[in-house]
Design a protein around this motif. Structure first.
Motif, PDB file in Angstrom:
ATOM      1  N   ILE A 164      -0.052  11.787   3.399  1.00 31.16           N
ATOM      2  CA  ILE A 164       0.480  12.846   2.552  1.00 31.16           C
ATOM      3  C   ILE A 164       0.431  14.195   3.268  1.00 31.16           C
ATOM      4  O   ILE A 164      -0.606  14.577   3.804  1.00 31.16           O
ATOM      5  CB  ILE A 164      -0.283  12.917   1.222  1.00 31.16           C
ATOM      6  CG1 ILE A 164      -0.110  11.582   0.473  1.00 31.16           C
ATOM      7  CG2 ILE A 164       0.209  14.088   0.350  1.00 31.16           C
ATOM      8  CD1 ILE A 164      -0.905  11.456  -0.793  1.00 31.16           C
TER       9      ILE A 164
ATOM     10  N   CYS B  64       3.805  18.909  -0.286  1.00 36.36           N
ATOM     11  CA  CYS B  64       3.430  18.467  -1.634  1.00 36.36           C
ATOM     12  C   CYS B  64       3.648  19.582  -2.658  1.00 36.36           C
ATOM     13  O   CYS B  64       3.286  20.731  -2.430  1.00 36.36           O
ATOM     14  CB  CYS B  64       1.970  18.044  -1.628  1.00 36.36           C
ATOM     15  SG  CYS B  64       1.344  17.563  -3.246  1.00 36.36           S
ATOM     16  N   THR B  65       4.268  19.216  -3.776  1.00 31.92           N
ATOM     17  CA  THR B  65       4.511  20.204  -4.836  1.00 31.92           C
ATOM     18  C   THR B  65       3.537  20.025  -6.002  1.00 31.92           C
ATOM     19  O   THR B  65       3.722  20.598  -7.067  1.00 31.92           O
ATOM     20  CB  THR B  65       5.952  20.063  -5.375  1.00 31.92           C
ATOM     21  OG1 THR B  65       6.138  18.705  -5.800  1.00 31.92           O
ATOM     22  CG2 THR B  65       6.980  20.388  -4.309  1.00 31.92           C
ATOM     23  N   TRP B  66       2.520  19.200  -5.801  1.00 33.38           N
ATOM     24  CA  TRP B  66       1.459  18.990  -6.796  1.00 33.38           C
ATOM     25  C   TRP B  66       2.002  18.526  -8.150  1.00 33.38           C
ATOM     26  O   TRP B  66       1.632  19.022  -9.190  1.00 33.38           O
ATOM     27  CB  TRP B  66       0.599  20.259  -6.944  1.00 33.38           C
ATOM     28  CG  TRP B  66       0.084  20.698  -5.617  1.00 33.38           C
ATOM     29  CD1 TRP B  66       0.620  21.661  -4.819  1.00 33.38           C
ATOM     30  CD2 TRP B  66      -1.024  20.135  -4.894  1.00 33.38           C
ATOM     31  NE1 TRP B  66      -0.080  21.746  -3.634  1.00 33.38           N
ATOM     32  CE2 TRP B  66      -1.105  20.818  -3.662  1.00 33.38           C
ATOM     33  CE3 TRP B  66      -1.944  19.123  -5.155  1.00 33.38           C
ATOM     34  CZ2 TRP B  66      -2.070  20.526  -2.700  1.00 33.38           C
ATOM     35  CZ3 TRP B  66      -2.913  18.831  -4.212  1.00 33.38           C
ATOM     36  CH2 TRP B  66      -2.967  19.531  -2.990  1.00 33.38           C
ATOM     37  N   CYS B  67       2.878  17.523  -8.069  1.00 32.53           N
ATOM     38  CA  CYS B  67       3.424  16.997  -9.314  1.00 32.53           C
ATOM     39  C   CYS B  67       2.563  15.863  -9.871  1.00 32.53           C
ATOM     40  O   CYS B  67       2.630  15.528 -11.044  1.00 32.53           O
ATOM     41  CB  CYS B  67       4.849  16.487  -9.090  1.00 32.53           C
ATOM     42  SG  CYS B  67       4.897  14.971  -8.102  1.00 32.53           S
ATOM     43  N   GLY B  68       1.775  15.226  -8.999  1.00 34.07           N
ATOM     44  CA  GLY B  68       0.853  14.183  -9.451  1.00 34.07           C
ATOM     45  C   GLY B  68       1.478  12.815  -9.652  1.00 34.07           C
ATOM     46  O   GLY B  68       0.787  11.870 -10.048  1.00 34.07           O
TER      47      GLY B  68
ATOM     48  N   CYS C 261       2.537  10.526  -7.518  1.00 33.57           N
ATOM     49  CA  CYS C 261       2.003   9.472  -6.645  1.00 33.57           C
ATOM     50  C   CYS C 261       0.696   8.919  -7.204  1.00 33.57           C
ATOM     51  O   CYS C 261       0.498   7.714  -7.298  1.00 33.57           O
ATOM     52  CB  CYS C 261       1.801  10.000  -5.224  1.00 33.57           C
ATOM     53  SG  CYS C 261       0.749  11.455  -5.149  1.00 33.57           S
TER      54      CYS C 261
ATOM     55  N   TYR D 243      -6.618  12.865  -6.395  1.00 30.91           N
ATOM     56  CA  TYR D 243      -5.738  14.003  -6.658  1.00 30.91           C
ATOM     57  C   TYR D 243      -6.389  14.986  -7.615  1.00 30.91           C
ATOM     58  O   TYR D 243      -6.625  14.677  -8.777  1.00 30.91           O
ATOM     59  CB  TYR D 243      -4.432  13.445  -7.252  1.00 30.91           C
ATOM     60  CG  TYR D 243      -3.428  14.489  -7.700  1.00 30.91           C
ATOM     61  CD1 TYR D 243      -2.773  15.284  -6.768  1.00 30.91           C
ATOM     62  CD2 TYR D 243      -3.130  14.650  -9.044  1.00 30.91           C
ATOM     63  CE1 TYR D 243      -1.838  16.227  -7.177  1.00 30.91           C
ATOM     64  CE2 TYR D 243      -2.196  15.585  -9.469  1.00 30.91           C
ATOM     65  CZ  TYR D 243      -1.550  16.378  -8.521  1.00 30.91           C
ATOM     66  OH  TYR D 243      -0.626  17.302  -8.932  1.00 30.91           O
TER      67      TYR D 243
ATOM     68  N   ILE E  56      -5.698  16.535  -2.247  1.00 30.52           N
ATOM     69  CA  ILE E  56      -4.990  15.262  -2.412  1.00 30.52           C
ATOM     70  C   ILE E  56      -5.325  14.430  -1.187  1.00 30.52           C
ATOM     71  O   ILE E  56      -5.233  14.894  -0.055  1.00 30.52           O
ATOM     72  CB  ILE E  56      -3.465  15.465  -2.614  1.00 30.52           C
ATOM     73  CG1 ILE E  56      -2.797  14.120  -2.900  1.00 30.52           C
ATOM     74  CG2 ILE E  56      -2.808  16.153  -1.430  1.00 30.52           C
ATOM     75  CD1 ILE E  56      -1.395  14.243  -3.502  1.00 30.52           C
TER      76      ILE E  56
ATOM     77  N   CYS F  49       7.285   9.806  -4.911  1.00 38.20           N
ATOM     78  CA  CYS F  49       7.314  11.198  -4.463  1.00 38.20           C
ATOM     79  C   CYS F  49       8.756  11.678  -4.272  1.00 38.20           C
ATOM     80  O   CYS F  49       9.520  11.103  -3.512  1.00 38.20           O
ATOM     81  CB  CYS F  49       6.550  11.355  -3.148  1.00 38.20           C
ATOM     82  SG  CYS F  49       6.507  13.066  -2.587  1.00 38.20           S
TER      83      CYS F  49
ATOM     84  N   SER G   8       9.395  14.764  -3.260  1.00 38.06           N
ATOM     85  CA  SER G   8       9.354  15.965  -2.419  1.00 38.06           C
ATOM     86  C   SER G   8       9.281  15.647  -0.937  1.00 38.06           C
ATOM     87  O   SER G   8       9.077  16.536  -0.116  1.00 38.06           O
ATOM     88  CB  SER G   8       8.142  16.819  -2.797  1.00 38.06           C
ATOM     89  OG  SER G   8       8.080  16.943  -4.193  1.00 38.06           O
TER      90      SER G   8
ATOM     91  N   ALA H  17       6.946  14.290   0.619  1.00 34.62           N
ATOM     92  CA  ALA H  17       5.632  14.628   1.154  1.00 34.62           C
ATOM     93  C   ALA H  17       4.887  13.407   1.684  1.00 34.62           C
ATOM     94  O   ALA H  17       3.843  13.536   2.311  1.00 34.62           O
ATOM     95  CB  ALA H  17       4.786  15.322   0.080  1.00 34.62           C
ATOM     96  N   ILE H  18       5.434  12.213   1.414  1.00 33.61           N
ATOM     97  CA  ILE H  18       4.708  11.004   1.799  1.00 33.61           C
ATOM     98  C   ILE H  18       5.445  10.229   2.884  1.00 33.61           C
ATOM     99  O   ILE H  18       6.607   9.871   2.744  1.00 33.61           O
ATOM    100  CB  ILE H  18       4.467  10.092   0.572  1.00 33.61           C
ATOM    101  CG1 ILE H  18       3.678  10.865  -0.496  1.00 33.61           C
ATOM    102  CG2 ILE H  18       3.732   8.818   0.982  1.00 33.61           C
ATOM    103  CD1 ILE H  18       3.251  10.047  -1.698  1.00 33.61           C
TER     104      ILE H  18
HETATM  105  S1  SF4 Z   1       4.273  12.700  -5.535  1.00 29.74           S
HETATM  106 FE1  SF4 Z   1       4.575  13.878  -3.655  1.00 29.74          FE
HETATM  107  S2  SF4 Z   1       4.742  15.982  -4.337  1.00 29.74           S
HETATM  108 FE2  SF4 Z   1       3.879  14.828  -6.037  1.00 29.74          FE
HETATM  109  S3  SF4 Z   1       1.675  15.045  -5.789  1.00 29.74           S
HETATM  110 FE3  SF4 Z   1       2.261  13.193  -4.734  1.00 29.74          FE
HETATM  111  S4  SF4 Z   1       2.616  13.819  -2.626  1.00 29.74           S
HETATM  112 FE4  SF4 Z   1       2.606  15.666  -3.847  1.00 29.74          FE
END
Ligand code: SF4
Ligand code: SF4
Lengths: 105, 290
Positions: free
Chosen positions: B65, B70-74, B76, B87, B94, B111, B113, B115-116
């Motif tokens: 990650i 990461c936009t901290w959407c949670g 994942c 998280y 995270i 995800c 965004s 980010a992964i």
């Molecule tokens: S799904 Fe992607 S953007 Fe959202 S918390 Fe997880 S890594 Fe971050």
């Protein structure tokens, strides 16, 4: 400051649960307001990863200190990364109330 | 055909039965492969002189990650069924807990965004050997600290192929590794002891096999040292008794020294041969000869 105490039951007269990740309840005590919140632990029967999931749960409540009988190795490093203080209190006979009384002093 | 040899918590002689069964079939020139599916503590190799033929690693993909993206959407973390993504958005933490990750890919999918990304992590190895009698022995070995040996076991069983007789030395217990091993078998041999512990283990294995609709038969090891509980139970359940092997200090010593009793004692070799015939003629395809 909020403190989480692992508890075997959903009252302050319950004894301290010796397991952190798989405890029955978390009692969250606010040292400033004296408020108490009792949360059932949804991770108690998790097959894997109960420890990290429980850390996540208490951390999301802004807890700064956790009191329990034991913590796994992985848990220690997660708590460190969140700067949550960990207090090992191996007293299975003591009630949650008695711990709160100690915190009050 | 695939024959799984299993025994509850272990220590009742499944490795003893699996290795000797393999030895007898191999000795009479049949096409037979032994797969050591006890990936947490494989030891079948100890009983054979064998040369290594091939080895490969079993991997799975775990997420990596990027905190910057990461936009901290949670998403994942909530999609992960195994609590493997730690998280805590308020603390901007995270973290992937790799040894909890099952490599299912749900988090990457969740995800939005970007980010992964994923990276391979080694779960264990599958090693193929050829014994001095010319038969393949395949060993699954899980890497220490991994959560589950299942993928490594499955890879080893696949490597064994489908020709002739494949003997699976099953992992102990009745949880996931056991289930995944016997699931691939046509027939399950349960090795037990005539003691209350043996019986309770046997019961658990039989109950698990019932839910899977698997046929099984029982071998009672150290048959003369206990009580009648196991016999009464299998009679009640109508489970065939394949063989009873009496306690013999010679067998015990031979086993503990990593030797095969069927190479040294004709009587016991005969017992294993008839045991093998019983299984193969009753349940095999008949095409087991070279
Ligand atoms: S799904 Fe992607 S953007 Fe959202 S918390 Fe997880 S890594 Fe971050
Ligand atoms: S790959 Fe699957 S098990 Fe691993 S962290 Fe992602 S969602 Fe969880």
């Amino acid at each position: 400051m909020k403190v989480a105490i692992t508890s075997t039951g959903n009252s302050l007269d319950s004894t301290i649960d010796q397991r952190f990740g798989r405890c029955a309840y978390f009692v969250i005590y606010d040292t400033e307001t004296g408020g108490v919140e009792i949360l059932p632990n949804p991770n108690r029967d998790a097959q894997e990863g109960a420890g990290p999931a429980s850390v996540q749960l208490v951390a999301s409540r802004d807890v700064r200190k956790i009191i329990s009988g034991e913590f796994g190795m992985k848990i220690k490093s997660l708590l460190d990364s969140l700067r949550i203080q960990m207090v090992v209190y191996k007293e299975p006979e003591k009630t949650v109330q008695s711990v709160i009384d100690m915190l009050k002093k | 055909m695939k024959i799984a040899v299993a025994s509850g918590k272990g220590g009742t002689g499944k490795t003893f039965v699996a290795t000797n069964l393999f030895n007898v079939l191999s000795g009479r020139g049949e096409k037979v492969t032994l797969v050591d599916c006890d990936a947490e503590a494989p030891d079948d190799l100890l009983f054979f002189e064998a040369g290594k033929r091939d080895e490969f690693e079993v991997t799975h993909q775990v997420p990596v990650i990027s905190k910057d993206a990461c936009t901290w959407c949670g998403r994942c973390s909530s999609w992960c069924n195994y609590n493997a993504i730690f998280y805590v958005p308020t603390a901007k933490v995270i973290e992937v807990i790799e040894n909890l990750c099952h490599g299912c890919g749900a988090c990457s999918f969740a995800c939005n965004s970007g980010a992964i990304t994923e990276k391979p992590v080694v779960l264990g190895t599958v090693t193929s050997f050829t014994t001095s009698a010319g038969s393949p022995l395949i060993e699954s070995r899980m890497r220490v600290n991994e959560m589950s040996p299942v993928r490594v076991i499955k890879a080893a069983i696949k490597e064994a192929g489908n020709e002739g007789t494949v003997i699976l030395d099953a992992p102990p217990g009745t949880s996931c590794p056991f289930v995944q091993t016997v699931d691939t078998a046509d027939y399950v041999v349960l090795v037990t002891e005539p003691t209350p512990f043996g019986l309770s283990d046997l019961r658990q294995s039989v109950e698990t096999l019932k839910t899977m609709n698997k046929k099984c038969a029982v071998i009672i090891n150290r048959a003369d040292i206990g009580d009648n509980g196991v016999k009464d139970y299998i009679e009640e359940e109508k489970i065939p008794l394949l063989a009873e092997i009496n306690y013999d200090p010679v067998i015990a010593r031979c086993y503990s020294e990593g030797r095969l009793i069927t190479s040294e004692d004709d009587k016991i070799a005969g017992l294993f041969a008839s045991l093998a015939d019983k299984i193969i003629t009753e349940h095999g395809t008949g095409s087991n000869k070279w």
